[in-house]
Write an enzyme that holds these catalytic residues in place. Structure first.
Site, PDB file in Angstrom:
ATOM      1  CE  LYS A 190      -3.723   0.049   2.512  1.00  0.00           C
ATOM      2  NZ  LYS A 190      -4.636   0.116   3.671  1.00  0.00           N
ATOM      3  CD  GLU A 196       9.128  -7.209   6.050  1.00  0.00           C
ATOM      4  OE1 GLU A 196       8.963  -7.535   7.224  1.00  0.00           O
ATOM      5  OE2 GLU A 196       8.649  -6.148   5.569  1.00  0.00           O
ATOM      6  N   GLY A 243      -5.021  -4.376   4.916  1.00  0.00           N
ATOM      7  CA  GLY A 243      -4.344  -5.425   4.159  1.00  0.00           C
ATOM      8  C   GLY A 243      -4.968  -6.789   4.316  1.00  0.00           C
ATOM      9  NE  ARG A 244      -6.714  -7.099  10.544  1.00  0.00           N
ATOM     10  CZ  ARG A 244      -6.241  -5.873  10.769  1.00  0.00           C
ATOM     11  NH1 ARG A 244      -5.182  -5.435  10.117  1.00  0.00           N
ATOM     12  NH2 ARG A 244      -6.825  -5.073  11.648  1.00  0.00           N
ATOM     13  CD  GLU A 329      -2.085  -7.290  11.160  1.00  0.00           C
ATOM     14  OE1 GLU A 329      -0.876  -7.561  11.251  1.00  0.00           O
ATOM     15  OE2 GLU A 329      -2.648  -7.009  10.082  1.00  0.00           O
ATOM     16  CG  HIS A 360      -1.079 -39.359  12.016  1.00  0.00           C
ATOM     17  ND1 HIS A 360      -0.980 -40.672  12.434  1.00  0.00           N
ATOM     18  CD2 HIS A 360      -2.174 -39.311  11.213  1.00  0.00           C
ATOM     19  CE1 HIS A 360      -1.951 -41.376  11.896  1.00  0.00           C
ATOM     20  NE2 HIS A 360      -2.698 -40.576  11.155  1.00  0.00           N
ATOM     21  CE  LYS A 469       5.553  -2.282  10.328  1.00  0.00           C
ATOM     22  NZ  LYS A 469       4.588  -2.137   9.206  1.00  0.00           N
TER      23      LYS A 469
END
Length: 502
Positions: A190, A196, A243-244, A329, A360, A469
């Site tokens: 955005k 990253e 974002g999510r 979040e 398992h 950050k």
């Protein structure tokens, strides 16, 4: 709201020692009672509630005016007060908002999809065969989930790959598999300032030999251009979508490239059907509301601190990771919407994995551990393959686990006792299609919002991710030179050790 949540305590005390099979037996219609919304079926019969508790939970939702809050969300009210913004992810896929704000947002979303189709046509006319989506968090998890889940019904002609982690090993491993002459890269950020994404983007830009096949999804076109992405290859993002919650927007460019533009529209249609349901259905029959109320019941009434999501469909293996961000979040808050401290528990720790693999690994703890962990089991009635024996075995395991969690088994050997009493919700999809996946994801989005309303918190900011950050940015010079102003003493010692080994 704390006082209202405290009103659940008498019901929880009454039901704490109740056995789930006894609760089922006490109501002849309970086992078959379910909510059906389009391709989704949800059965709450194995939750540790009774009619009185269910009525109290619905009254809680009515007292909090959940219906009004959902209407406000879709209409573009300022539901994100700390950033003074609406949260109009529903406008990306439906035109149900009754305000100029919502209508304008929907128009912008439609225009962005039209531009996205033009870029897809451009890529289809090229020799590109592979697309790399570079983003992190909401710019990665949602598109990655959908592309992985719908691979069996994909009609797009591109192979889509994802790069999120700043660890250079991830980039190195990916580019070994690809031909730079036949690869295009989509940078999704955005702000176009995500560390990253930009670091990985530089690696890929150099590997491509320039910006000719670079695309971007961003709200900051000048920064994308400065990076080397032509303005006509930048799709928009908006501050009214977090974002999510953004996979329905141009952030879904990678989805449309993988499953085809028609598949993307069907995904949006499935989500839009859930938007209509959540606005129209009464609270007692409202699937996202009832899902949220059962989470509230398990967290605040019965005091269970975690929640597991267990998809019995390998194609939904990434769903728990996607929901971790959506839930934790959004709901990981310790202050109310006005900034005051809250005195009740909020977000459960969400985790999970795909069945039958999970049986398992960690199911031992779920069956016989000291903590009770409520679960969402998710299954698909009709598979997308012809291996009928495998699918029957998968469904048999799904049904067996929900039964064993609830009912348990009492034997003479204490090592082999299953205490039962583990509550679960069973969600069935007819098939895993774009429509059903869109409806499922939207159901969870609305459930999260309802939980935030009942807890009195803001589901649409995420200030908790900022401090780390900021500190990381301050530490970069120290890692390079070994020196830094006012370093934390432990951090300083660790930097010395890292530099010594490097």
């Amino acid at each position: 709201m704390s006082a209202a949540l405290a009103g659940l305590a008498p019901h929880a005390a009454r039901l704490a020692a109740a056995r789930i099979p006894d609760l089922v037996a006490a109501d002849s219609e309970r086992a078959a009672r379910a909510l059906r919304v389009g391709p989704l079926y949800a059965n709450f019969a194995r939750q540790k509630t009774d009619a009185e508790a269910a009525a109290a939970l619905t009254a809680l939702a009515r007292e909090a005016d959940v219906a009004g809050a959902l209407r406000a969300l879709v209409d573009g009210a300022m539901v994100n007060p700390s950033e003074r913004r609406p949260a109009l992810h529903t406008a990306l896929r439906s035109d149900l908002g009754d305000s100029d704000t919502a209508r304008d947002a929907h128009a912008q979303a439609v225009a962005a999809r039209a531009r996205m189709l033009e870029l897809i046509a451009e890529l289809e006319a090229s020799e590109v065969t592979d697309i790399v989506n570079v983003g992190i968090g909401g710019s990665d998890l949602g598109p990655r989930l959908v592309v992985d889940a719908l691979g069996d019904v994909a009609t797009g002609r591109f192979r889509v790959h994802f790069l999120s982690n700043v660890d250079g090993s991830a980039a190195q491993r990916l580019i070994r598999e690809l031909d730079p002459a036949r690869t295009a890269v989509v940078l999704v950020s955005k702000s176009f300032g995500t560390q990253e994404t930009l670091l990985n983007g530089r690696i890929l830009k150099d590997w491509l030999g320039g910006g000719e096949r670079l695309y971007a999804v961003s709200a900051n076109v000048p920064k994308a251009e400065a990076f080397g992405v032509a303005a006509e290859r930048v799709l928009p993002m908006w501050d009214w979508v977090g974002g999510r919650y953004s996979l329905w927007s141009a952030v879904g460019f990678a989805i449309a490239l993988a499953i085809g533009s028609d598949g993307f529209e069907r995904l949006l249609a499935g989500a839009a059907s859930m938007d209509a349901h959540v606005l129209e259905a009464p609270l007692e029959e409202n699937l996202p509301v009832q899902h949220a109320l059962h989470v509230i019941w398990n967290r605040n009434g019965l005091g269970y601190p975690t929640h597991a999501v267990l998809p019995y469909d390998e194609r939904l293996a990434l769903l728990p990771a996607y929901l971790q961000q959506l839930v934790m979040e959004s709901l990981g808050k310790r202050v109310a919407r006005d900034g005051s401290a809250i005195d009740h528990a909020t977000v459960p720790v969400l985790w999970g994995g795909a069945g039958t693999n999970s049986q398992h690994s960690f199911f031992q703890a779920l069956h016989q551990g000291t903590d009770v962990i409520p679960c969402d089991f998710i299954g698909t009635a009709v598979p997308a393959h012809d291996y009928a024996d495998n699918h029957r075995a998968l469904l048999a395991n799904l049904l067996a686990q929900t039964e064993a969690f609830a009912n348990g088994a009492d034997v003479d050997d204490p090592q082999k006792v299953y205490p039962g009493g583990r509550p679960s919700t069973l969600i069935l999809l007819e098939t895993l299609s774009p429509e059903s996946l869109g409806a499922l994801i939207a159901m969870y989005e609305h459930s999260v919002y309802v939980q935030s309303v009942l807890w009195g918190i803001n589901a649409f900011d995420q200030w908790g991710v900022e401090l780390g950050k900021k500190i990381a940015g301050e530490l970069l010079p120290a890692l390079e030179s070994g020196e830094g102003a006012q370093l934390d003493p432990v951090t300083a010692a660790l930097i010395v050790e890292i530099r010594r080994r490097g």
